[in-house]
Scaffold this motif. Sequence first.
Motif, PDB file in Angstrom:
ATOM      1  N   ASP A   2       0.813  -1.202   0.000  1.00 39.15           N
ATOM      2  CA  ASP A   2       0.000   0.000   0.000  1.00 39.15           C
ATOM      3  C   ASP A   2       0.854   1.264   0.000  1.00 39.15           C
ATOM      4  O   ASP A   2       0.359   2.335  -0.293  1.00 39.15           O
ATOM      5  CB  ASP A   2      -0.910   0.043   1.234  1.00 39.15           C
ATOM      6  N   GLU A   3       2.122   1.135   0.339  1.00 43.22           N
ATOM      7  CA  GLU A   3       3.009   2.291   0.469  1.00 43.22           C
ATOM      8  C   GLU A   3       3.345   2.855  -0.912  1.00 43.22           C
ATOM      9  O   GLU A   3       3.709   2.137  -1.829  1.00 43.22           O
ATOM     10  CB  GLU A   3       4.291   1.869   1.192  1.00 43.22           C
ATOM     11  N   LYS A   4       3.184   4.169  -1.063  1.00 44.58           N
ATOM     12  CA  LYS A   4       3.485   4.834  -2.326  1.00 44.58           C
ATOM     13  C   LYS A   4       4.852   5.493  -2.239  1.00 44.58           C
ATOM     14  O   LYS A   4       5.230   6.003  -1.199  1.00 44.58           O
ATOM     15  CB  LYS A   4       2.445   5.919  -2.618  1.00 44.58           C
ATOM     16  N   ASP A   8       5.011  10.174  -5.387  1.00 47.05           N
ATOM     17  CA  ASP A   8       3.612   9.995  -5.762  1.00 47.05           C
ATOM     18  C   ASP A   8       2.650  10.621  -4.751  1.00 47.05           C
ATOM     19  O   ASP A   8       1.450  10.578  -4.942  1.00 47.05           O
ATOM     20  CB  ASP A   8       3.272   8.514  -5.903  1.00 47.05           C
ATOM     21  N   ARG A   9       3.162  11.174  -3.690  1.00 46.17           N
ATOM     22  CA  ARG A   9       2.309  11.743  -2.652  1.00 46.17           C
ATOM     23  C   ARG A   9       2.012  13.213  -2.942  1.00 46.17           C
ATOM     24  O   ARG A   9       2.842  13.935  -3.470  1.00 46.17           O
ATOM     25  CB  ARG A   9       2.972  11.616  -1.290  1.00 46.17           C
ATOM     26  N   LEU A  15      -4.490  10.179   0.897  1.00 51.34           N
ATOM     27  CA  LEU A  15      -4.756   9.326  -0.257  1.00 51.34           C
ATOM     28  C   LEU A  15      -5.806   8.282   0.113  1.00 51.34           C
ATOM     29  O   LEU A  15      -5.753   7.691   1.187  1.00 51.34           O
ATOM     30  CB  LEU A  15      -3.476   8.642  -0.720  1.00 51.34           C
ATOM     31  N   ASP A  17      -6.527   5.097  -0.077  1.00 52.22           N
ATOM     32  CA  ASP A  17      -5.944   3.792  -0.366  1.00 52.22           C
ATOM     33  C   ASP A  17      -6.775   2.700   0.315  1.00 52.22           C
ATOM     34  O   ASP A  17      -7.835   2.968   0.881  1.00 52.22           O
ATOM     35  CB  ASP A  17      -4.479   3.743   0.081  1.00 52.22           C
ATOM     36  N   ARG A  18      -6.304   1.479   0.261  1.00 49.03           N
ATOM     37  CA  ARG A  18      -7.041   0.347   0.833  1.00 49.03           C
ATOM     38  C   ARG A  18      -7.284   0.537   2.324  1.00 49.03           C
ATOM     39  O   ARG A  18      -8.394   0.341   2.807  1.00 49.03           O
ATOM     40  CB  ARG A  18      -6.272  -0.957   0.580  1.00 49.03           C
ATOM     41  N   LYS A  19      -6.266   0.929   3.059  1.00 46.86           N
ATOM     42  CA  LYS A  19      -6.417   1.105   4.504  1.00 46.86           C
ATOM     43  C   LYS A  19      -7.452   2.176   4.819  1.00 46.86           C
ATOM     44  O   LYS A  19      -8.334   1.980   5.645  1.00 46.86           O
ATOM     45  CB  LYS A  19      -5.080   1.465   5.156  1.00 46.86           C
ATOM     46  N   ARG A  20      -7.349   3.299   4.146  1.00 43.56           N
ATOM     47  CA  ARG A  20      -8.299   4.380   4.409  1.00 43.56           C
ATOM     48  C   ARG A  20      -9.709   3.958   3.997  1.00 43.56           C
ATOM     49  O   ARG A  20     -10.690   4.301   4.651  1.00 43.56           O
ATOM     50  CB  ARG A  20      -7.870   5.650   3.684  1.00 43.56           C
ATOM     51  N   SER A  21      -9.825   3.201   2.939  1.00 46.02           N
ATOM     52  CA  SER A  21     -11.125   2.697   2.510  1.00 46.02           C
ATOM     53  C   SER A  21     -11.743   1.805   3.590  1.00 46.02           C
ATOM     54  O   SER A  21     -12.924   1.940   3.914  1.00 46.02           O
ATOM     55  CB  SER A  21     -10.973   1.908   1.207  1.00 46.02           C
TER      56      SER A  21
END
Length: 117
Positions: A2-4, A8-9, A15, A17-21
């Motif tokens: 998951d780390e960008k 890319d930030r 962002l 991402d999966r965790k925030r979702s």
Amino acid sequence: MDEKPEQDRIPDTPLFDRKRSLDGYRINKMAMGLSKPENREAFRQDESAYLDRFGLTPEEKEAVMTRNWREMVRLGGNLFFILKISAVDPVRITEIGAHQAGMEHDDFLRNRLGKKV
């Protein structure tokens, strides 16, 4: 995974991402419920009780009840879902954009959209 990479930030931008979702499941489910007229009416009648139906945390409830759009996104709210809240108590999308950017609405219109205010 998951780390960008750092390049890319976007500074000061959470962002989605999966965790925030996953973190935002409750707030997004609540917001999507506002697609139904009967839920919008329940939200208008007793916002706190409506939010409790979805098990929102105190932090999530506070963000919704104060219309802290930036915080809702930080907590995992998907902007497309939480915009449903603006259908209940009409808020212009440019006002939400200004809040997200930490700007006054007129400044946002002028500086970000090139509008004459």
